[in-house]
Enzyme design. Structure first.
Site, short mmCIF file in Angstrom:
data_model
loop_
_atom_site.label_atom_id
_atom_site.label_comp_id
_atom_site.label_asym_id
_atom_site.label_seq_id
_atom_site.Cartn_x
_atom_site.Cartn_y
_atom_site.Cartn_z
N ASN A 9 21.97 11.90 90.40
CA ASN A 9 20.82 12.46 89.69
C ASN A 9 20.06 13.34 90.68
O ASN A 9 19.38 12.84 91.56
CB ASN A 9 19.94 11.31 89.16
CG ASN A 9 18.67 11.80 88.51
OD1 ASN A 9 18.52 12.97 88.19
ND2 ASN A 9 17.73 10.88 88.30
N TRP A 10 20.19 14.65 90.50
CA TRP A 10 19.56 15.57 91.46
C TRP A 10 18.05 15.62 91.31
O TRP A 10 17.36 16.12 92.19
CB TRP A 10 20.15 16.98 91.29
CG TRP A 10 21.56 17.14 91.74
CD1 TRP A 10 22.42 16.16 92.15
CD2 TRP A 10 22.29 18.37 91.82
NE1 TRP A 10 23.64 16.70 92.48
CE2 TRP A 10 23.59 18.06 92.29
CE3 TRP A 10 21.99 19.69 91.55
CZ2 TRP A 10 24.57 19.03 92.48
CZ3 TRP A 10 22.95 20.67 91.73
CH2 TRP A 10 24.23 20.34 92.20
N LYS A 11 17.53 15.17 90.18
CA LYS A 11 16.09 15.23 89.88
C LYS A 11 15.61 16.69 89.98
O LYS A 11 16.39 17.61 89.70
CB LYS A 11 15.31 14.28 90.78
CG LYS A 11 15.84 12.84 90.67
CD LYS A 11 14.93 11.82 91.29
CE LYS A 11 15.53 10.42 91.13
NZ LYS A 11 14.61 9.36 91.63
N HIS A 96 15.04 7.61 81.91
CA HIS A 96 14.80 7.37 83.33
C HIS A 96 13.35 6.93 83.53
O HIS A 96 12.44 7.39 82.85
CB HIS A 96 15.09 8.63 84.15
CG HIS A 96 15.15 8.37 85.62
ND1 HIS A 96 14.02 8.26 86.40
CD2 HIS A 96 16.20 8.18 86.46
CE1 HIS A 96 14.37 8.02 87.65
NE2 HIS A 96 15.69 7.96 87.71
N GLU A 167 17.65 0.25 86.61
CA GLU A 167 16.83 0.74 87.73
C GLU A 167 15.75 -0.28 88.06
O GLU A 167 14.84 -0.48 87.26
CB GLU A 167 16.08 2.01 87.34
CG GLU A 167 16.84 3.15 86.75
CD GLU A 167 15.86 4.25 86.37
OE1 GLU A 167 15.71 5.17 87.20
OE2 GLU A 167 15.23 4.18 85.31
N GLY A 173 13.35 5.32 95.51
CA GLY A 173 12.68 6.19 96.47
C GLY A 173 11.80 5.46 97.47
O GLY A 173 11.09 6.09 98.25
N SER A 213 17.93 2.97 95.15
CA SER A 213 18.14 3.17 96.59
C SER A 213 19.53 2.71 97.04
O SER A 213 19.70 2.01 98.04
CB SER A 213 17.06 2.45 97.41
OG SER A 213 15.80 3.04 97.19
#
Length: 251
Positions: A9-11, A96, A167, A173, A213
């Site tokens: 997921n490049w965000k 998300h 998640e 993050g 992570s």
């Protein structure tokens, strides 16, 4: 069918030129490899039409990070599931935690997004998970069960087309990671909830990814759990060496 999957997921990262370069680099890194998992990159909308034809579709699937909850029309700034599919992309991340938190996406909104994605031939990667306060109050199962309501009104046939991604929001993050035992425990709960709704066969064939992570140093241990079928990868997906290190955890 249940598969091992590593999805990036490049965000909101990478200009068009940077995204093209990253996709090319990943494609080259996998050119002589036979990964033991499905590899997916989910990119910002601007990359989809450029990146999709660049990569070897037999080794790398491409997806979006979101789509609209409306089919088409006067919704300035939105991108529909049909538009995503028209680029050749095959996947879309929905639900998300960042979209739930920052853009107020509700169970009802996500129901519409999932249905439109499926109607346009996209595979939803549907995200669920709890925040730190909910984990500390031992409410993670309750929270996850409520979030699953967005997909639990699907027919068995449609549900069997989606991928789930757990998640632990408190680990995204932050550098924190759920322990392998914590990951297995919640993944097993999710699979049991699917079995209760749709039956054991569909539950056993549902891929459930871990998205908190995950990195080369912990991927192998996480993926060794019987109910963890891969990862939804954020920061590590932006560096080919790290992303490939996670892919290699299945080798």
């Amino acid at each position: 069918m249940r598969k091992n999957i590593v999805a990036g997921n490049w965000k909101m990262n990478k200009t068009l030129q940077e995204g093209i370069a990253l996709a090319k680099e990943l494609n080259e890194a996998l050119a002589n490899e036979k990964p033991n998992c499905d590899v997916i990159i989910c990119t910002p909308f601007i990359h989809l039409a450029s990146v999709t034809p660049l990569v070897d579709a037999a080794k790398i699937g491409v997806g979006a990070e979101n789509c609209a909850d409306k089919e088409s029309g006067a919704y300035t700034g939105e991108v529909s599931a049909a538009m995503v599919a028209s680029t050749g992309a095959k996947y879309v991340i929905l639900g998300h935690s960042e979209r739930r938190a920052y853009y107020g996406e509700t169970v009802e909104i996500l129901k519409d997004k999932v249905k439109l994605a499926l109607a346009n031939g996209l595979t939803p990667i549907f995200c669920i998970g709890e925040v730190l306060e909910e984990r500390e109050a031992n409410k993670q199962n309750e929270v996850v069960a409520a979030q699953l309501a967005s997909v639990f009104d699907l027919s068995a046939e449609d549900f069997s087309k989606i991928v789930l991604a757990y998640e632990p929001v408190w680990a995204i993050g932050t550098g924190k990671t759920a322990s392998p035992a914590q990951a297995q425990e919640i993944h097993a709960f999710i699979r049991s909830a699917v079995a209760e709704k749709y039956g054991k066969e569909i539950a056993d064939n549902t891929s459930i990814l871990y998205g908190g992570s995950c990195k080369p140093s912990n991927a192998k241990e996480l993926f060794a759990n019987p109910d963890v079928d891969g990862g939804l990868i954020g920061g590590a997906a932006l560096k080919v060496a790290d992303f490939k290190g996670i892919i290699d955890a299945f080798n």
